[in-house]
Design a protein around this motif. Structure first.
Motif, short mmCIF file in Angstrom:
data_model
loop_
_atom_site.label_atom_id
_atom_site.label_comp_id
_atom_site.label_asym_id
_atom_site.label_seq_id
_atom_site.Cartn_x
_atom_site.Cartn_y
_atom_site.Cartn_z
N GLN A 214 -1.84 4.73 31.72
CA GLN A 214 -3.29 4.85 31.54
C GLN A 214 -4.06 3.62 31.98
OE1 GLN A 214 -4.68 7.69 30.71
NE2 GLN A 214 -2.70 8.69 30.39
N GLU A 215 -3.51 2.43 31.74
CA GLU A 215 -4.24 1.19 31.99
C GLU A 215 -3.94 0.66 33.38
OE1 GLU A 215 -6.50 -0.25 30.46
OE2 GLU A 215 -6.46 0.53 28.41
N PRO A 216 -4.95 0.48 34.23
CA PRO A 216 -4.71 -0.09 35.56
C PRO A 216 -4.39 -1.58 35.52
CG PRO A 216 -7.05 0.32 35.23
CD PRO A 216 -6.36 0.90 34.04
N ALA A 217 -4.88 -2.31 34.52
CA ALA A 217 -4.65 -3.76 34.41
C ALA A 217 -3.49 -4.03 33.47
CB ALA A 217 -5.91 -4.46 33.91
N LEU A 218 -2.56 -4.88 33.91
CA LEU A 218 -1.36 -5.14 33.12
C LEU A 218 -1.69 -5.86 31.82
CD1 LEU A 218 1.64 -4.53 33.51
CD2 LEU A 218 1.94 -6.86 34.34
N GLU A 219 -2.70 -6.73 31.84
CA GLU A 219 -3.05 -7.43 30.60
C GLU A 219 -3.62 -6.46 29.56
OE1 GLU A 219 -6.53 -8.06 33.46
OE2 GLU A 219 -4.33 -7.93 33.49
N LYS A 220 -4.25 -5.38 30.03
CA LYS A 220 -4.75 -4.36 29.11
C LYS A 220 -3.60 -3.60 28.46
CE LYS A 220 -9.17 -5.00 29.86
NZ LYS A 220 -10.09 -5.47 28.78
N VAL A 221 -2.50 -3.46 29.20
CA VAL A 221 -1.31 -2.83 28.62
C VAL A 221 -0.81 -3.66 27.44
CG1 VAL A 221 1.07 -2.11 29.05
CG2 VAL A 221 -0.69 -1.75 30.80
N ALA A 222 -0.79 -4.98 27.60
CA ALA A 222 -0.36 -5.86 26.51
C ALA A 222 -1.28 -5.73 25.31
CB ALA A 222 -0.31 -7.31 27.00
N GLY A 223 -2.60 -5.63 25.56
CA GLY A 223 -3.53 -5.43 24.47
C GLY A 223 -3.31 -4.12 23.75
N TRP A 224 -2.99 -3.08 24.51
CA TRP A 224 -2.69 -1.78 23.92
C TRP A 224 -1.46 -1.88 23.02
CZ3 TRP A 224 -3.99 3.24 26.89
CH2 TRP A 224 -3.66 4.36 26.13
N LEU A 225 -0.44 -2.58 23.49
CA LEU A 225 0.78 -2.75 22.69
C LEU A 225 0.50 -3.53 21.42
CD1 LEU A 225 3.49 -3.54 25.39
CD2 LEU A 225 2.67 -1.35 24.58
N ALA A 226 -0.37 -4.54 21.50
CA ALA A 226 -0.70 -5.32 20.32
C ALA A 226 -1.39 -4.47 19.27
CB ALA A 226 -1.58 -6.50 20.71
N VAL A 227 -2.29 -3.61 19.68
CA VAL A 227 -2.98 -2.72 18.73
C VAL A 227 -2.00 -1.74 18.10
CG1 VAL A 227 -4.74 -0.92 18.52
CG2 VAL A 227 -5.20 -2.94 19.92
N SER A 228 -1.14 -1.15 18.91
CA SER A 228 -0.17 -0.19 18.38
C SER A 228 0.82 -0.86 17.44
CB SER A 228 0.59 0.48 19.54
OG SER A 228 -0.30 1.20 20.37
N LEU A 229 1.26 -2.07 17.78
CA LEU A 229 2.19 -2.79 16.92
C LEU A 229 1.55 -3.11 15.58
CD1 LEU A 229 4.83 -4.34 16.38
CD2 LEU A 229 3.79 -6.31 17.52
N VAL A 298 -5.72 -10.81 21.83
CA VAL A 298 -4.59 -10.80 22.78
C VAL A 298 -5.16 -10.59 24.18
CG1 VAL A 298 -2.48 -9.64 23.46
CG2 VAL A 298 -3.01 -9.93 21.03
N ARG A 299 -5.28 -11.68 24.93
CA ARG A 299 -5.77 -11.65 26.31
C ARG A 299 -4.84 -12.50 27.17
NH1 ARG A 299 -10.38 -12.74 23.24
NH2 ARG A 299 -11.84 -10.98 23.05
N PRO A 300 -3.65 -12.03 27.43
CA PRO A 300 -2.68 -12.85 28.16
C PRO A 300 -3.05 -12.99 29.63
CG PRO A 300 -1.80 -10.67 27.83
CD PRO A 300 -3.10 -10.71 27.09
N PRO A 301 -2.74 -14.14 30.24
CA PRO A 301 -2.97 -14.30 31.68
C PRO A 301 -1.95 -13.51 32.49
CG PRO A 301 -1.87 -16.23 30.81
CD PRO A 301 -2.18 -15.36 29.63
#
Length: 397
Positions: A214-229, A298-301
């Motif tokens: 769903q997320e085109p940006a990889l850093e947004k994927v990390a944010g999604w994982l942080a919310v789910s976790l 969570v905003r990883p580079p």
């Protein structure tokens, strides 16, 4: 048929390990050991002085039968045979009325009965262990799905080793998916072990499989994982939830070889390129593991690396690099990786795992996972003409 037995036949075939009634780790010839023992005792009694009887030694025969066989009836049969031999020895030595003969008969009966009970309990425990291993194997196939040899423009392989004895799954996680944004993969390590770590890993993997598409940006994927976790930890009400976290590294490989990496407190992947030394893909700015910060923070580079055909990226968990030998030295993964890099990715990981085991000299003390991605954009025409396959499911680009 039990539900577990039905699942076994449909998915994995026979029960792992020896089937009920088999001799287990003992060869079938071991079933003759009790008879050999009886023959030796009879021979010793024959050549010894009749005033000294060795009849009490027969009590060891049914005990030996319980050890060498998984057939519950075998100690009872051997016990009956032993009783017959005891009476023959007592008759020959004219000791049928002696107390030593009566004590030997009673002892043989007791040992045979105890052997039957122990064999029955052992068989039940082995069946329960086999059922538990079956459930763990199915759970692993659902949670940690097999990685295809080719995913999009990369060739992939994974090797996973759980630290717990007889376990099939632990706290390490991995996944590779083919999305419209390219190939995306994750390798992570959940703090702790046991069922809680498995639940946390399941939450992270479920979120990744959705967010990666769903997320085109990889850093947004990390944010999604942080919310789910964060949601999963509080919903499951884990003990010590404030101390739970997950280290992981995300990688995305585009069709043109442009790779992106996001690292959240995880060991840096290794890049192996022909003619060059192994290079860790370390980020200039580090971020803590997921679960440490508030999900909104969570905003990883993103670290970008152009890949060339044949480049190999090795992602791993700390169970590999923290494996110690008997002197306490860590496993030098960056040094050993090039030595094992010939052949297919699966062969590379197999040689690396064998090298780690040789280095440690015993079972690994922590879960260890390795994921190898090789950029290989040249696909056979038969594969480019069809929809890509991911874990047995066809997905559209």
């Amino acid at each position: 048929m039990s539900a577990t037995g039905w699942i076994r036949e449909r998915f994995t075939g026979p029960t792992p390990g020896p089937a009920p009634g088999a001799t287990g780790t003992w060869p079938r010839t071991a079933l003759a050991l009790p008879f050999i023992g009886m023959a030796l005792i009879v021979a010793l009694d024959y050549v010894s002085n009749t005033e000294v009887t060795v009849e009490p030694a027969l009590t060891a025969v049914p005990a030996l039968a319980a050890v060498v066989s998984r057939r519950t009836w075998y100690p009872l049969v051997i016990g009956l045979c032993t009783e017959a031999v005891a009476f023959l020895m007592a008759f020959r030595g004219d000791a049928l009325g002696e107390s030593v003969h009566a004590a030997s008969v009673i002892a043989v009966l007791l040992v045979a009965a105890i052997g039957w009970v122990s064999a029955t309990l052992r068989l039940r425990q082995e069946r329960a262990l086999a059922d538990a291993q079956l459930v763990a194997s199915i759970a692993r196939r659902v949670l940690l799905r097999p990685v295809p040899e080719r995913v999009g423009t990369v060739r992939a392989a994974v090797h996973y080793e759980a630290a717990a004895a007889h376990a099939r799954i632990g706290g390490d996680l991995y996944e590779v998916v083919h999305t419209r944004h390219g190939v995306r993969a994750v390798v992570g390590d959940v703090r702790g072990k046991g069922l809680g770590a498995v639940e946390t890993a399941a939450a992270v993997l479920g979120a990744f499989r959705e967010a990666a598409h769903q997320e085109p940006a990889l850093e947004k994927v990390a944010g999604w994982l942080a919310v789910s976790l964060d949601r999963a930890l509080h919903e499951n009400d884990h003990p010590g939830v404030e101390e739970e976290f997950v280290t992981l590294v995300l990688i995305g490989v585009g069709p043109d070889g442009a790779a992106e990496l996001v690292n959240c407190g995880h060991p840096a992947p290794l890049l192996l390129r022909a003619g060059e030394a192994v290079r860790p893909l370390e980020l200039a700015e580090t971020v803590p593991p997921l679960g440490v910060l508030d999900p909104a923070d969570v905003r990883p580079p993103v670290h970008r690396v152009p890949l060339r055909p044949g480049d190999r990226v090795l992602l791993f968990t700390d169970g590999v690099i923290e494996a110690r030998d008997r002197t306490g030295a860590f496993y030098p993964l960056a040094e050993r990786f090039p030595r094992c890099a010939d052949g297919r990715p699966a062969d590379v990981l197999r040689r690396l795992h064998e090298d780690v085991v040789r280095h440690v000299g015993r079972q690994l003390g922590d879960d260890a996972a390795m994921l190898l991605l090789q950029y290989d954009p040249d696909q056979p025409p038969a594969q480019t003409a069809h929809l890509p396959q991911q874990n047995g499911v066809l997905t559209r680009r």
